[in-house]
Design a protein around this motif. Structure first.
Motif, PDB file in Angstrom:
ATOM      1  N   ARG A 154      54.847  15.835  42.424  1.00  0.00           N
ATOM      2  CA  ARG A 154      55.278  14.438  42.340  1.00  0.00           C
ATOM      3  C   ARG A 154      55.177  13.842  43.730  1.00  0.00           C
ATOM      4  O   ARG A 154      55.830  14.296  44.666  1.00  0.00           O
ATOM      5  CB  ARG A 154      56.722  14.404  41.831  1.00  0.00           C
ATOM      6  CG  ARG A 154      57.401  13.022  41.859  1.00  0.00           C
ATOM      7  CD  ARG A 154      58.662  13.097  41.000  1.00  0.00           C
ATOM      8  NE  ARG A 154      59.577  11.995  41.182  1.00  0.00           N
ATOM      9  CZ  ARG A 154      60.185  11.344  40.173  1.00  0.00           C
ATOM     10  NH1 ARG A 154      59.936  11.699  38.927  1.00  0.00           N
ATOM     11  NH2 ARG A 154      61.045  10.381  40.399  1.00  0.00           N
ATOM     12  N   ASP A 155      54.315  12.834  43.881  1.00  0.00           N
ATOM     13  CA  ASP A 155      54.112  12.213  45.183  1.00  0.00           C
ATOM     14  C   ASP A 155      55.004  10.995  45.329  1.00  0.00           C
ATOM     15  O   ASP A 155      54.719   9.929  44.777  1.00  0.00           O
ATOM     16  CB  ASP A 155      52.638  11.809  45.353  1.00  0.00           C
ATOM     17  CG  ASP A 155      51.729  13.025  45.437  1.00  0.00           C
ATOM     18  OD1 ASP A 155      52.148  14.032  46.043  1.00  0.00           O
ATOM     19  OD2 ASP A 155      50.612  12.975  44.887  1.00  0.00           O
ATOM     20  N   GLY A 156      56.096  11.174  46.051  1.00  0.00           N
ATOM     21  CA  GLY A 156      57.036  10.065  46.236  1.00  0.00           C
ATOM     22  C   GLY A 156      56.816   9.374  47.567  1.00  0.00           C
ATOM     23  O   GLY A 156      55.926   9.744  48.329  1.00  0.00           O
ATOM     24  N   ASP A 157      57.657   8.377  47.817  1.00  0.00           N
ATOM     25  CA  ASP A 157      57.570   7.597  49.054  1.00  0.00           C
ATOM     26  C   ASP A 157      57.872   8.434  50.288  1.00  0.00           C
ATOM     27  O   ASP A 157      57.164   8.383  51.281  1.00  0.00           O
ATOM     28  CB  ASP A 157      58.606   6.474  49.026  1.00  0.00           C
ATOM     29  CG  ASP A 157      58.039   5.236  48.404  1.00  0.00           C
ATOM     30  OD1 ASP A 157      56.816   5.244  48.142  1.00  0.00           O
ATOM     31  OD2 ASP A 157      58.799   4.289  48.186  1.00  0.00           O
ATOM     32  N   ALA A 158      58.952   9.203  50.192  1.00  0.00           N
ATOM     33  CA  ALA A 158      59.416   9.921  51.373  1.00  0.00           C
ATOM     34  C   ALA A 158      58.781  11.299  51.487  1.00  0.00           C
ATOM     35  O   ALA A 158      58.637  11.838  52.574  1.00  0.00           O
ATOM     36  CB  ALA A 158      60.938  10.045  51.339  1.00  0.00           C
ATOM     37  N   ALA A 159      58.400  11.866  50.337  1.00  0.00           N
ATOM     38  CA  ALA A 159      57.880  13.232  50.350  1.00  0.00           C
ATOM     39  C   ALA A 159      57.065  13.503  49.098  1.00  0.00           C
ATOM     40  O   ALA A 159      57.155  12.787  48.107  1.00  0.00           O
ATOM     41  CB  ALA A 159      59.033  14.230  50.425  1.00  0.00           C
ATOM     42  N   SER A 160      56.272  14.552  49.187  1.00  0.00           N
ATOM     43  CA  SER A 160      55.558  15.048  48.024  1.00  0.00           C
ATOM     44  C   SER A 160      56.309  16.297  47.570  1.00  0.00           C
ATOM     45  O   SER A 160      56.576  17.188  48.374  1.00  0.00           O
ATOM     46  CB  SER A 160      54.130  15.368  48.459  1.00  0.00           C
ATOM     47  OG  SER A 160      53.442  15.983  47.425  1.00  0.00           O
ATOM     48  N   GLU A 161      56.686  16.350  46.294  1.00  0.00           N
ATOM     49  CA  GLU A 161      57.537  17.446  45.822  1.00  0.00           C
ATOM     50  C   GLU A 161      56.830  18.336  44.810  1.00  0.00           C
ATOM     51  O   GLU A 161      56.089  17.847  43.960  1.00  0.00           O
ATOM     52  CB  GLU A 161      58.804  16.872  45.162  1.00  0.00           C
ATOM     53  CG  GLU A 161      59.693  16.144  46.128  1.00  0.00           C
ATOM     54  CD  GLU A 161      60.812  15.369  45.443  1.00  0.00           C
ATOM     55  OE1 GLU A 161      61.890  15.260  46.043  1.00  0.00           O
ATOM     56  OE2 GLU A 161      60.610  14.863  44.323  1.00  0.00           O
ATOM     57  N   GLN A 162      57.088  19.621  44.900  1.00  0.00           N
ATOM     58  CA  GLN A 162      56.631  20.577  43.896  1.00  0.00           C
ATOM     59  C   GLN A 162      57.777  20.778  42.910  1.00  0.00           C
ATOM     60  O   GLN A 162      58.904  21.053  43.330  1.00  0.00           O
ATOM     61  CB  GLN A 162      56.286  21.927  44.539  1.00  0.00           C
ATOM     62  CG  GLN A 162      55.158  21.871  45.562  1.00  0.00           C
ATOM     63  CD  GLN A 162      53.798  21.617  44.924  1.00  0.00           C
ATOM     64  OE1 GLN A 162      53.586  21.909  43.747  1.00  0.00           O
ATOM     65  NE2 GLN A 162      52.881  21.057  45.709  1.00  0.00           N
ATOM     66  N   LEU A 163      57.486  20.639  41.624  1.00  0.00           N
ATOM     67  CA  LEU A 163      58.538  20.729  40.617  1.00  0.00           C
ATOM     68  C   LEU A 163      58.239  21.836  39.618  1.00  0.00           C
ATOM     69  O   LEU A 163      57.080  22.199  39.415  1.00  0.00           O
ATOM     70  CB  LEU A 163      58.650  19.403  39.857  1.00  0.00           C
ATOM     71  CG  LEU A 163      58.900  18.150  40.679  1.00  0.00           C
ATOM     72  CD1 LEU A 163      58.878  16.917  39.781  1.00  0.00           C
ATOM     73  CD2 LEU A 163      60.220  18.234  41.426  1.00  0.00           C
ATOM     74  N   GLU A 164      59.301  22.308  38.986  1.00  0.00           N
ATOM     75  CA  GLU A 164      59.148  23.407  38.032  1.00  0.00           C
ATOM     76  C   GLU A 164      60.253  23.350  36.992  1.00  0.00           C
ATOM     77  O   GLU A 164      61.400  23.076  37.327  1.00  0.00           O
ATOM     78  CB  GLU A 164      59.266  24.718  38.825  1.00  0.00           C
ATOM     79  CG  GLU A 164      58.797  25.925  38.093  1.00  0.00           C
ATOM     80  CD  GLU A 164      58.872  27.159  38.999  1.00  0.00           C
ATOM     81  OE1 GLU A 164      58.276  27.152  40.097  1.00  0.00           O
ATOM     82  OE2 GLU A 164      59.565  28.095  38.594  1.00  0.00           O
TER      83      GLU A 164
ATOM     84  N   LEU B  31      56.166  11.729  36.589  1.00  0.00           N
ATOM     85  CA  LEU B  31      55.320  11.095  37.604  1.00  0.00           C
ATOM     86  C   LEU B  31      54.498  12.122  38.375  1.00  0.00           C
ATOM     87  O   LEU B  31      54.437  12.110  39.597  1.00  0.00           O
ATOM     88  CB  LEU B  31      56.177  10.252  38.553  1.00  0.00           C
ATOM     89  CG  LEU B  31      56.902   9.105  37.847  1.00  0.00           C
ATOM     90  CD1 LEU B  31      57.886   8.429  38.778  1.00  0.00           C
ATOM     91  CD2 LEU B  31      55.900   8.110  37.300  1.00  0.00           C
TER      92      LEU B  31
END
Ligand SMILES: Cc1cc2nc3c(=O)[nH]c(=O)nc-3n(C[C@H](O)[C@H](O)[C@@H](O)COP(=O)(O)OP(=O)(O)OC[C@H]3O[C@@H](n4cnc5c(N)ncnc54)[C@H](O)[C@@H]3O)c2cc1C
Ligand SMILES: Cc1cc2nc3c(=O)[nH]c(=O)nc-3n(C[C@H](O)[C@H](O)[C@H](O)COP(=O)(O)OP(=O)(O)OC[C@H]3O[C@@H](n4cnc5c(N)ncnc54)[C@H](O)[C@@H]3O)c2cc1C
Lengths: 261, 320
Positions: free
Chosen positions: A160-170, A145
């Motif tokens: 990944r832009d979620g409901d509670a937060a925007s996350e940086q993934l690796e 996503l």
């Protein structure tokens, strides 16, 4: 070293057509025109961009579907993918999400991959679980996503832009990513691209090529069963007024009558 | 009585409403056993108990925040093995669906996503789904393994039903794949003070007709007069007028509030997919031919810049 990218795409009935179910309660794919799921165009686009950034990369598009599903592969090839794999077998009719993920995973393994790119969901089932299922089967990280994705030095990064937060993934390759419709508009095939696509290789595999038994997939192998499908009754015609200066007040009156105010 | 695992969606111990709806649905099938993971997990017990959870299995570890999805699957699998439930219910969030799917695969079960209703059924739970942009309603069952079903928000009214809610520590050992996808950064979303879009009883949305980010204040003012959430069409989001997290539709949120008010939205199939199950639908649009009017209970053909502020004023004066 070459980067092998496999993009999973799906041939779906056009959402603007009159979609309905066949007698066996599977989707009627004959009555409505099909096309490459629009959400998979974003997957093809991101795969092509990743390939363009890499020194040496090859993009393979993969689909499971009836004869007509080749149209979806052609579209992806005309956008710029290098080759295509079509898994086609009469025994696949009626396969559910668990079965779909089995076939995709086996085909991806057979094709060989460093990175799998999928759409966020198909526009027919709209489950959005196939990428996670395929990652689980392949035993590789899921980076799903994503609205932004890049690959560098064997590492995939994304947002990944979620409901509670925007996350940086690796994650390290090999990995599977899925991309949303926020990841960037898909390119239009050029005339040159369309002509070139006609010459690109499309491999056809059936279940025996993937060492899958007929009982594992299709309606008989499905883990879920649709028992009824009913068309939703059309909404009864409502009241429509033309604003002649009092439209807002009239609407307030309606809302008050419905106890919303 | 059979136990039913309910996966808890919470933020630092604050349980989100869809989980309470799930507990209500779970009681139709058996005794709810809740699974709460991560920071604040144990703090969820009181409210879960008030809504029917006989037991709350909790576990906290840094892995839940530091890595994507897989640690939660490992934990839910541990809970599944400890309880041997008759079904597993998970809220239909993006993450919930991924967790549910991977669990289903591991335990050899089928998965149904986005159920909008659930009944006990003779053989196994029967899920109602709303498909093809809500133009069809299906009834489906999982016929192999333990049913894993994800349920959309607003699928049931929350009912209190006091139960023990006894907290038990869940023992979890993470698989070697659990640390595959690192979360290297997190930017929490700022709260607007308005209700959560998918949970709101009233949603007021704006589309291309709103014609500019600054004009969304008209939509927000109407929303605030009704205590509503604000939604947007993809055209408005793509133009950068409103955040993507507020998008309603196929690739945004699906909402089914008591009241949906569409302003300057034409009603494309992909937008309808996300709001067609709203109980009462109202639209303001200057084009009498806009497809949204096929859905409405009440429609005003007019300029939203005239109609919406007048409506907001009228609501405010009626509410005094
Ligand atoms: C209305 C409807 C409801 C359904 N409900 C259920 C259900 O509750 N449970 C269930 O098990 N099945 C269900 N199915 C079947 C399911 O949609 C498909 O069998 C399966 O392909 C997974 O769904 P999806 O494509 O929507 O997956 P998604 O996870 O939404 O698809 C994500 C991406 O995976 C890739 N992908 C998916 N399918 C293929 C494919 N055939 N070939 C290549 N790539 C692919 C594509 O990139 C796609 O965009 C349903 C189907 C329909 C039409
Ligand atoms: C794969 C895919 C996924 C999609 N997902 C979504 C999704 O999740 N959500 C979504 O919304 N769309 C989605 N779309 C886009 C969708 O097809 C439409 O393009 C979009 O919904 C149009 O938004 P709109 O109604 O705001 O704009 P338009 O269709 O341009 O309509 C604007 C309306 O505003 C009216 N208007 C203009 N000015 C005024 C005024 N002053 N007063 C009153 N009325 C006025 C016009 O008459 C018109 O009807 C998706 C598309 C695709 C292909």
């Amino acid at each position: 070293m070459s980067l092998r990218i496999v993009v999973t795409v799906k041939y779906v009935p056009d959402a603007t057509g009159d979609r309905h179910f066949a007698d066996d309660l599977t989707v009627d794919r004959d009555d409505v025109d099909g096309l490459l799921s629009e959400l998979d165009e974003y997957a093809v686009e991101q795969a092509l961009q990743i390939a363009e950034e890499a020194d040496d990369a090859e993009v393979t598009v993969l689909t499971i579907g009836p004869e007509d599903a080749k149209d979806a592969l052609r579209k992806a090839l005309s956008m710029g993918a290098h080759k295509a794999i079509h898994v086609e077998d009469d025994d696949l009719h009626g396969t559910d999400a668990i079965g779909t993920s089995l076939v995709l995973a086996k085909a991806i393994e057979k094709a060989g991959f460093d990175l799998v790119v999928s759409g966020m969901a198909s526009t027919d089932g709209t489950m959005g679980v196939v990428p996670a299922l395929v990652a689980e089967r392949l035993g590789v990280p899921q980076v799903t996503l994503l609205s932004e994705v890049s690959v560098e030095d064997g590492t995939v990064k994304g947002r990944r832009d979620g409901d509670a937060a925007s996350e940086q993934l690796e994650a390290q390759l090999p990995a599977l990513v899925s991309v949303t419709d926020q990841s960037g508009e898909a390119r239009y095939p050029s005339f040159k691209g369309i002509m070139a696509a006609k010459k690109k290789p499309v491999e056809s595999w059936d279940l025996s090529d993937l060492d899958i038994e007929a009982e594992e997939v299709g309606l008989d192998g499905a883990f879920t069963k649709v028992e009824a499908a009913n068309e939703r009754p059309a909404r009864t015609a409502g009241t429509i007024v033309k604003d002649e200066g009092e439209g807002g007040k009239q609407l307030a009156e309606f809302l008050a009558g419905q106890k919303f105010i | 009585m059979a136990e039913v695992l309910v996966y808890v969606d919470h933020v630092d111990g604050a349980v989100r409403k869809p989980t309470l709806e799930l507990l209500t649905l779970a009681r139709r099938i058996g005794e709810p056993v809740a699974v709460a993971l991560g920071n604040g997990a144990a703090d969820t017990a009181a409210v879960l108990g008030e809504h029917g959870a006989v037991k709350v299995l909790t576990h906290d570890a840094s892995e839940y925040a530091d890595y994507l999805v897989v640690p939660k699957v490992d934990a839910l699998q541990a809970a599944y093995e400890a309880v041997s439930p008759a079904a597993v219910l998970v809220p239909s969030s993006a993450e919930g669906k991924e967790v549910a799917a991977r669990l289903a695969l591991r335990i050899g079960s089928g998965i149904i996503t986005d159920a909008v209703d659930l009944e006990a059924g003779d053989e196994s739970p029967v899920a109602t789904q709303s498909v093809f942009a809500a133009s069809f309603t299906t009834k489906s069952r999982v016929i192999k393994g333990t049913p894993v079903i994800t349920v959309k928000p607003n699928s049931a009214a929350v009912e209190a039903a006091p139960a023990a809610g006894a907290v038990e520590a869940l023992s979890v050992s993470f698989s070697d794949k659990a640390t595959g996808t690192k979360v290297t950064g997190r930017t929490p979303r700022e709260s607007t003070g308005r209700p959560e879009l998918t949970e709101a009883a009233i949603v007021v949305s704006g589309g291309r007709g709103v014609n500019g980010a600054e004009n969304f204040s008209i939509i927000e003012a109407l929303a605030d007069s009704l205590g509503a959430a604000v939604g947007a069409s993809r055209a408005a989001v793509d133009a950068g007028w409103y955040p993507h997290t507020n998008q309603v539709g196929q690739t945004g949120k699906s909402v089914s509030p008591q009241l949906y008010i569409a302003n300057g939205i034409s009603g494309a199939i992909q937008h309808r997919a996300g709001m067609q199950t709203s109980k009462t639908i109202v639209a303001v649009n200057k084009d009498a031919e806009a497809p949204i009017f096929d859905l409405v209970d009440y429609g005003v053909v007019g300029d939203l810049f005239d109609v919406v502020p007048q409506l907001t004023e009228e609501i405010k004066s009626r509410k005094g």
